[in-house]
Design an enzyme around this catalytic site. Structure first.
Site, mmCIF file in Angstrom:
data_model
loop_
_atom_site.group_PDB
_atom_site.id
_atom_site.type_symbol
_atom_site.label_atom_id
_atom_site.label_comp_id
_atom_site.label_asym_id
_atom_site.label_seq_id
_atom_site.Cartn_x
_atom_site.Cartn_y
_atom_site.Cartn_z
ATOM 1 N N ASP A 400 -23.819 41.542 30.884
ATOM 2 C CA ASP A 400 -23.516 42.069 29.551
ATOM 3 C C ASP A 400 -24.543 41.633 28.517
ATOM 4 O O ASP A 400 -24.764 42.331 27.531
ATOM 5 C CB ASP A 400 -22.082 41.747 29.119
ATOM 6 C CG ASP A 400 -21.751 40.285 29.151
ATOM 7 O OD1 ASP A 400 -22.625 39.477 29.490
ATOM 8 O OD2 ASP A 400 -20.594 39.939 28.840
HETATM 9 C C1 LAN Z 1 -20.134 31.788 29.136
HETATM 10 C C2 LAN Z 1 -20.968 32.117 27.976
HETATM 11 C C3 LAN Z 1 -21.372 33.550 27.864
HETATM 12 C C4 LAN Z 1 -20.341 34.472 28.473
HETATM 13 C C5 LAN Z 1 -20.433 35.951 28.027
HETATM 14 C C6 LAN Z 1 -21.824 36.526 28.183
HETATM 15 C C7 LAN Z 1 -20.057 36.047 26.560
HETATM 16 C C8 LAN Z 1 -19.422 36.761 28.823
HETATM 17 O O1 LAN Z 1 -19.397 38.077 28.350
HETATM 18 C C9 LAN Z 1 -19.623 36.629 30.298
HETATM 19 C C10 LAN Z 1 -19.410 35.168 30.701
HETATM 20 C C11 LAN Z 1 -20.335 34.180 29.976
HETATM 21 C C12 LAN Z 1 -21.675 34.261 30.639
HETATM 22 C C13 LAN Z 1 -19.852 32.741 30.116
HETATM 23 C C14 LAN Z 1 -19.165 32.316 31.354
HETATM 24 C C15 LAN Z 1 -18.547 30.905 31.359
HETATM 25 C C16 LAN Z 1 -19.399 29.905 30.605
HETATM 26 C C17 LAN Z 1 -20.756 29.849 31.230
HETATM 27 C C18 LAN Z 1 -19.495 30.420 29.156
HETATM 28 C C19 LAN Z 1 -18.162 30.591 28.461
HETATM 29 C C20 LAN Z 1 -20.188 29.254 28.478
HETATM 30 C C21 LAN Z 1 -19.598 27.990 29.157
HETATM 31 C C22 LAN Z 1 -18.874 28.463 30.441
HETATM 32 C C23 LAN Z 1 -19.105 27.470 31.615
HETATM 33 C C24 LAN Z 1 -18.343 27.917 32.827
HETATM 34 C C25 LAN Z 1 -18.711 26.059 31.184
HETATM 35 C C26 LAN Z 1 -18.724 25.024 32.257
HETATM 36 C C27 LAN Z 1 -17.414 24.974 32.934
HETATM 37 C C28 LAN Z 1 -17.197 25.380 34.207
HETATM 38 C C29 LAN Z 1 -15.831 25.753 34.627
HETATM 39 C C30 LAN Z 1 -18.280 25.454 35.230
#
Ligand code: LAN
Length: 669
Positions: A400
């Site tokens: 995305d």
């Molecule tokens: C994110 C940040 C960006 C986000 C978007 C692009 C907004 C979304 O549309 C798709 C998923 C994604 C890439 C996403 C997935 C999960 C993340 C990476 C996070 C919310 C930022 C932090 C989180 C991550 C998993 C934190 C660490 C914890 C774990 C359970 C591994």
């Protein structure tokens, strides 16, 4: 911090005239433009999860890297501001009562220099003791404690390094896991295999006395592998996971040295690839900390260790409530792509030209231009043509983010800024096409690689839905929307229609995406969001996707979506969704929120409802809650991941309300 006061008295019918919307948009635009950074990006506080800062503090402590006093004060301030009256911390800053984060924040308080008698420390300790002590922490908490020598490795469920030596064709091979899960368990397996832990010192012994209710040496940790406080259980241990843990436990007792060495070497190779691919940023904060510690335990002053610690600083953020560790290295591309799209929807000339030029430079400079050498060997999807969530250096493009980056670039071109070179558009389109799943949807970083049954093996307790990357409404809608825009764009530029095959493939992809979106619309007309709170977010994407696919407003799917939204509109004209909606997977109303309201209004306007009085009331809510300076007040967190962890998107309240108001004004003029 004091917020500036609301600009206007509650609206009368006249205030709701378009002129007031337009004034709000102009003021909002000015404010948004003032928040742009020198490189053209918007970045915002990305705090929320309460386990990140303590992991950073633990890494600095283990690594013997003292935190400088000013920064330490900022961190103590943040932890203090996030603590609840009962002494606990939540999994995220708005929650409470989570043992995992309470123990980690407790330890962080102490490592940052607070004494056990400190009132905050004492309160947290009381909570820990009232809830079964550190023995009941969720698994990542126990793991962090083990690294600090505050928990014994035999009290952890094994994280077997040998898993990475198995053939990748096996349905449970780590290469099939969601990349965030894979990249966390990769260094964990290494650290587990090494039984890495810091030597005990005086502080260790003190902490051991504080977080348990009996002498450390008398605890049989092995009996506590499955001890878990009820507060920390979102995903209970399934029978399948129990069986796997049992077998892994047997294996761990008999494993041979040679195979372990080979596994560790394999893991290190993957860890070093991740270091190179991300310039030591790493995919996220958790593996950033864990990879750092892998290097530290192998060689405390190596170049890799030094670079790793330096890169961790990029995650720190001084927010309104103190110094925290962000959930990503930044939100730059994501915020900038949306800010640009919102600005470009305002009337011509409303957004300052230089602001757009700088945003344009940022978007163009942060597309990934090359695939990583040898990427297949490391289970990576191709990268060329994609955009990451933060910036190019981060090195992990997302479906995305690629879609929104591409959309922003094309819209900027339409506004007269220099075009993205054609090959780069084509690279982005091709990449988007490679990412589409068999079910027609798009996942986050990769195609779906494993069965959904793998969720049964989720060992993290506090999160849901972490094991496999699978199609999401949001990622699907964003991808489909940008593909549709590209097709129009190519059609409008006759010199760019040569790639008919690609045009056709995009057309098919859009139709399949549309089918996926229709399939995941819920019976009440909504879409469940996975990365924002929650049904207003998902429904905005669902409708945006269908609209982009050419579905008319009269389509029953769009009618049902509007009905859903109207049903949940608050009396003041706004929408407010509680963060618990994500956990409980149903719409839970709370006080009207500018961001939820903006998503709902954007959705309704897109579905042809702009002239509906209920939309006018929604616009009225946004206009009257805007602050004098053009910002909106800070409200509850709007982002989420893995069902349970709320996360802050500081710029959403500056982007979505003006976007919604400007579209509302244009459609009802
Ligand atoms: C994110 C940040 C960006 C986000 C978007 C692009 C907004 C979304 O549309 C798709 C998923 C994604 C890439 C996403 C997935 C999960 C993340 C990476 C996070 C919310 C930022 C932090 C989180 C991550 C998993 C934190 C660490 C914890 C774990 C359970 C591994």
């Amino acid at each position: 911090m004091k917020e500036p006061s609301a600009a206007t008295a509650p609206a009368t019918r006249d205030d709701l005239a378009l002129a007031s919307c337009e004034r709000a948009v102009v003021r909002g635009l000015d404010y948004l433009a003032s928040q742009q950074e020198a490189d053209g990006a918007w970045r915002g506080d990305y705090g929320g999860p309460m386990f990140l800062l303590p992991m950073y503090v633990a890494a600095c402590h283990i690594g013997g890297r003292p935190i400088e006093p000013l920064r330490r004060d900022g961190m103590i301030a943040y932890l203090s501001a996030s603590q609840k009256i009962d002494g606990s911390f939540g999994l995220h800053v708005e929650g409470s009562g989570c043992l995992f984060t309470t123990v980690l924040c407790y330890v962080a308080f102490r490592l940052l220099g607070l004494v056990p008698e400190d009132e905050r420390v004492a309160r947290a300790r009381a909570f820990i003791h009232a809830h079964g002590t550190a023995l009941g922490c969720a698994s990542w908490g126990k793991f962090t404690l083990a690294l600090l020598n505050l928990y014994e490795y035999d009290g952890l469920q094994p994280v077997l390094p040998e898993l990475w030596l198995l053939p990748a064709s096996l349905p449970f091979h780590p290469s099939r896991f969601w990349c965030h899960c894979r990249q966390v368990y990769l260094p964990m397996a290494h650290l587990y295999g090494m039984r890495a832990r810091m030597p005990a010192d005086e502080l260790t012994h003190a902490l051991r006395r504080e977080i348990y209710d009996r002498p450390y040496d008398s605890i049989r940790f092995i009996d506590h592998r499955n001890t878990i406080a009820p507060s920390d259980v979102y995903e209970p241990t399934s029978s399948a996971l129990k069986a796997v843990n049992f077998v892994a436990g047997l294996y761990e007792r008999v494993h041979g040295r040679a195979l372990r060495e080979r596994s560790l070497a394999r893991l290190l190779d993957h860890i070093e690839f991740e270091d190179r691919a991300t310039q030591f940023i790493r995919i996220g904060p958790v593996n950033a900390v864990l990879n750092t510690l892998v290097h530290f335990f192998r060689s405390p002053n190596s170049d890799q260790t030094v670079r790793s610690f330096a890169a961790l600083e990029g995650y720190l953020w001084d927010g309104h409530d103190g110094t925290k560790m962000n959930g990503y290295n930044s939100t730059a591309l994501w915020d900038t792509a949306f800010a640009a799209q919102a600005m470009l929807d305002t009337p011509v000339g409303a957004a300052p030209r230089e602001t757009l030029q700088r945003a344009h430079a940022f978007v163009l400079n942060n597309q990934v231009l090359e695939d990583l050498p040898d990427y297949q060997r490391y289970y990576r999807h191709p990268c060329r043509g994609g955009w990451p969530f933060s910036d190019r250096a981060h090195g992990w493009p997302i479906t995305d983010c690629t879609a929104e980056g591409l959309t922003a670039a094309l819209m900027l071109e339409h506004a007269g800024l220099p075009p993205l070179p054609e090959e780069r558009i084509l690279d982005a389109v091709k990449l988007l096409l490679t990412w589409q799943n068999r079910d027609g949807g798009w996942a986050t970083y990769e195609r779906q690689r494993g069965g959904r049954w793998l969720e049964l093996l989720n060992p993290a307790h506090v999160f849901g839905d972490i094991m496999v990357d699978h199609s999401y409404a949001e990622c699907t809608a964003a991808s489909l929307h940008s593909l549709a825009l590209c097709r129009q764009h190519f059609a409008a530029h006759s010199d760019r229609t040569h790639d008919e095959l690609l045009q056709r493939r995009a057309g098919t992809a859009i139709r399949r995406g549309e089918r996926f979106l229709r399939k995941c619309q819920l019976a009440d007309g909504s879409w469940e969001g996975s990365w924002g709170v929650c049904f207003t977010y998902g429904t905005w994407f669902g409708v945006r996707g269908l609209h982009a696919a050419g579905v008319p407003s009269s389509d029953p799917a769009l009618r049902r979506a509007c009905e859903f939204l109207y049903q949940h509109q608050n009396a003041d004209g706004g929408w407010g969704e509680s963060g618990d909606s994500c956990r409980e997977r149903r719409y839970l109303t709370s006080a009207s929120h500018a961001v939820n309201t903006a998503w709902a209004l954007l959705t309704l306007v897109m579905a042809g409802e702009a002239r509906e009085p209920r939309c006018e009331r929604a616009a009225g809510f946004l206009v009257t809650t805007q602050l004098e300076n053009g910002d909106w007040p800070r409200q509850s967190l709007s982002g989420v991941f893995n069902k349970t962890a709320l996360i802050n998107y500081e710029n959403y309240r500056r982007i979505f309300p003006i976007w919604a108001l400007t579209r509302f004004a244009a459609a009802s003029a």
